[in-house]
Structures are given as structure tokens and as C-alpha cells.
Design a protein around this motif. Sequence first.
Motif, mmCIF file in Angstrom:
data_model
loop_
_atom_site.group_PDB
_atom_site.id
_atom_site.type_symbol
_atom_site.label_atom_id
_atom_site.label_comp_id
_atom_site.label_asym_id
_atom_site.label_seq_id
_atom_site.Cartn_x
_atom_site.Cartn_y
_atom_site.Cartn_z
ATOM 1 N N PRO A 4 0.814 -1.219 0.000
ATOM 2 C CA PRO A 4 0.000 0.000 0.000
ATOM 3 C C PRO A 4 0.846 1.268 0.000
ATOM 4 N N ARG A 5 2.030 1.235 0.676
ATOM 5 C CA ARG A 5 2.878 2.426 0.729
ATOM 6 C C ARG A 5 3.450 2.745 -0.646
ATOM 7 N N GLN A 6 3.603 1.719 -1.507
ATOM 8 C CA GLN A 6 4.192 1.937 -2.830
ATOM 9 C C GLN A 6 3.139 2.223 -3.885
ATOM 10 N N SER A 7 1.880 2.128 -3.515
ATOM 11 C CA SER A 7 0.820 2.324 -4.496
ATOM 12 C C SER A 7 0.800 3.756 -4.982
ATOM 13 N N ALA A 8 0.187 3.942 -6.136
ATOM 14 C CA ALA A 8 0.080 5.290 -6.681
ATOM 15 C C ALA A 8 -0.716 6.164 -5.717
ATOM 16 N N ARG A 9 -0.329 7.421 -5.631
ATOM 17 C CA ARG A 9 -1.018 8.331 -4.737
ATOM 18 C C ARG A 9 -2.409 8.660 -5.264
ATOM 19 N N PRO A 10 -3.356 8.872 -4.339
ATOM 20 C CA PRO A 10 -4.659 9.345 -4.778
ATOM 21 C C PRO A 10 -4.528 10.707 -5.438
ATOM 22 N N SER A 11 -5.405 11.007 -6.361
ATOM 23 C CA SER A 11 -5.369 12.296 -7.040
ATOM 24 C C SER A 11 -5.485 13.421 -6.025
ATOM 25 N N GLY A 12 -4.601 14.439 -6.145
ATOM 26 C CA GLY A 12 -4.646 15.590 -5.248
ATOM 27 C C GLY A 12 -3.979 15.375 -3.907
ATOM 28 N N VAL A 80 18.892 27.730 -4.811
ATOM 29 C CA VAL A 80 18.220 27.473 -3.539
ATOM 30 C C VAL A 80 16.776 27.048 -3.766
ATOM 31 N N ILE A 81 16.092 27.734 -4.666
ATOM 32 C CA ILE A 81 14.680 27.437 -4.930
ATOM 33 C C ILE A 81 14.522 26.044 -5.533
ATOM 34 N N GLU A 82 15.329 25.732 -6.545
ATOM 35 C CA GLU A 82 15.200 24.418 -7.179
ATOM 36 C C GLU A 82 15.614 23.307 -6.224
ATOM 37 N N ASP A 83 16.695 23.515 -5.492
ATOM 38 C CA ASP A 83 17.151 22.490 -4.550
ATOM 39 C C ASP A 83 16.086 22.215 -3.493
ATOM 40 N N THR A 84 15.459 23.275 -2.996
ATOM 41 C CA THR A 84 14.408 23.107 -1.990
ATOM 42 C C THR A 84 13.199 22.406 -2.587
ATOM 43 N N GLY A 85 12.821 22.802 -3.801
ATOM 44 C CA GLY A 85 11.683 22.155 -4.451
ATOM 45 C C GLY A 85 11.910 20.666 -4.661
ATOM 46 N N ARG A 86 13.093 20.288 -5.083
ATOM 47 C CA ARG A 86 13.389 18.872 -5.321
ATOM 48 C C ARG A 86 13.419 18.083 -4.009
ATOM 49 N N LYS A 87 13.928 18.688 -2.964
ATOM 50 C CA LYS A 87 13.906 18.020 -1.665
ATOM 51 C C LYS A 87 12.475 17.816 -1.183
ATOM 52 N N MET A 88 11.611 18.794 -1.461
ATOM 53 C CA MET A 88 10.213 18.668 -1.050
ATOM 54 C C MET A 88 9.526 17.566 -1.845
ATOM 55 N N LEU A 89 9.819 17.451 -3.142
ATOM 56 C CA LEU A 89 9.248 16.373 -3.950
ATOM 57 C C LEU A 89 9.707 15.012 -3.429
ATOM 58 N N LEU A 92 7.764 14.146 -0.383
ATOM 59 C CA LEU A 92 6.404 13.714 -0.707
ATOM 60 C C LEU A 92 6.381 12.281 -1.226
ATOM 61 N N ASP A 93 7.435 11.885 -1.920
ATOM 62 C CA ASP A 93 7.468 10.543 -2.499
ATOM 63 C C ASP A 93 7.583 9.439 -1.452
ATOM 64 N N VAL A 94 8.119 9.761 -0.274
ATOM 65 C CA VAL A 94 8.338 8.706 0.720
ATOM 66 C C VAL A 94 7.392 8.788 1.917
ATOM 67 N N GLN A 95 6.724 9.918 2.088
ATOM 68 C CA GLN A 95 5.868 10.041 3.259
ATOM 69 C C GLN A 95 4.492 9.441 3.029
ATOM 70 N N ALA A 101 2.258 17.767 4.867
ATOM 71 C CA ALA A 101 3.647 18.117 4.560
ATOM 72 C C ALA A 101 3.809 19.628 4.654
ATOM 73 N N HIS A 102 4.905 20.059 5.238
ATOM 74 C CA HIS A 102 5.140 21.488 5.451
ATOM 75 C C HIS A 102 6.548 21.869 5.006
#
Length: 256
Positions: A4-12, A80-89, A92-95, A101-102
Motif C-alpha cells: 500500500p505504501r508503494q501504491s500510486a497516490r490518490p489524485s490531489g 536554492v529554490i530548485e534544490d528546496t523544491g526537489r527536496k520537497m518532492l 512527498l514521495d516517501v511520506q 507536509a510542510h
Amino acid sequence: MPTPRQSARPSGSRRVTVTSYGGRWGDAPRDGGTALVLDVVDRLWNPPDDPAVADRMIGLTGLDSEVRDYVLAAPEAAEVIEDTGRKMLALLDVQDPLEPAHLYVHCWYGRHRAPAVAEAVAQWLRGHGVEVAVQHRHLNKPLVRHARQAQAGSPCRFCRIITGEAESTIVRRWPTAVAVVPHAPVAEGHLLVLPTRHVRDAGSDPVISAATMAAAAELAGEFPAADIHTSHCPGTAASLEHLHLHVIPCSVEESP
């Protein structure tokens, strides 16, 4: 078969709340869920060289185009902006998709750099399919004009001591202050406690004043309380317009 943790995320389900705030106010957000913190206090330190530009901008915020464009024009800003954005993505992929998420973005006052960068990272995330809510905690806090990190080349003698340009014996360091031996001590053990940010006097920035007083009190606690004299001496000369506290061991006569 995926778990279930690896399943595709629900839309939104890719949602992030981005919050800007000022570290000096001492009330950093503590929301539940998974969080990433971006500190731009030193990473995007690019104050205007022209005092007239600085005076005009200080009354604005990072949501005003002049400040936003200036902050984001810093050479490091795009990285800084791109690095932060990629870290946030990646976060999201593992949580857990049901867990909030904040992203917390902070500068010193929470008025200029942090809001501008928070909005820029939010825009980057939206461009990568993330639903983003943005909030700014400290845009309306009182405007403080005097505090700035000690900088090389400053005409302030105490700032030059903090940056290592002026000779002095530093006996202790804290995150926001240093203790040094004065050039002309009035008693053995006499020390000066200086905030690492340039503030003219105790009333210019009460938060910095309180942190400096706490550092001085720590030193005072190493001597008998009756033998310590702590005073605030705002300088009158330009080279001394930097808050400093004297910790002076004093000899106290005992009553017969």
C-alpha cells in the motif's frame, strides 16, 4: 505486487503548506506532519549597497515586486529554490500520503527574504503538480531598522571585532553574541558582551537585547552576584553605536 505504501497516490494527495516566518520572533511554527526547513538568513544575504534603496525597501515586504525581484536576483537564489523544491518532492514521495507536509522558510525578520523565497518555491512546486498553500506569519510585525549581521568593512569597531578584522581577545561565543576583553579594562576580569548583529542600543531590537543580556547573565553567574556590575552603554561616537554590556567583577566591602 506493490505494498500500500508503494501504491500510486490518490489524485490531489501531493499537498504542501509553505510558511514563511522570522527567526528573531521566537515563535517558529510547529505544525504536525512531515516538515522541511529552509534557512535563508545567510544563504541569501544580499543587502542593497545604496542606503536610499535599502531605506525604501525596508518598509516593503517580500510580496512587493521591488523586494521580490531584488531577493530573487541574488546569484544563489535559483539554485536554492530548485534544490528546496526537489527536496520537497523527494519528501512527498516517501511520506504517508495522508500525512500533512510542510515547508518552513525563515529569515531574520520574516518580512523580506523568507516571503519572497517561500512564494518562489511554492510556484516551483505548483509547476511540478503539487497543490500548495502559502502563509506568511510575520509580515506585519513591527519594523526594526537597525539590526544587521556584522559585516566586513563596517565602520563600527565592534562589528570589526566580530568579523575578525579588529584585534581583540574573544573569550566566549554564543549563537547571537560574543564576550571580549576590552582594550582598557577597569578591573581584572572585566568583559564586554556584544551582539553579533549591529544594533545601536537596547531599544532598537528588544529580542537581540534580551539575548545579549542572557549571555551577560551567564557570565555574571560565574561570579558572586554582589560582585557583578552589568551596564548598558550606548555609544555616542559612530564607532561605538553598537549595543554592548559590561560585566565587571567588583570588590564589595563586607559590613563589620
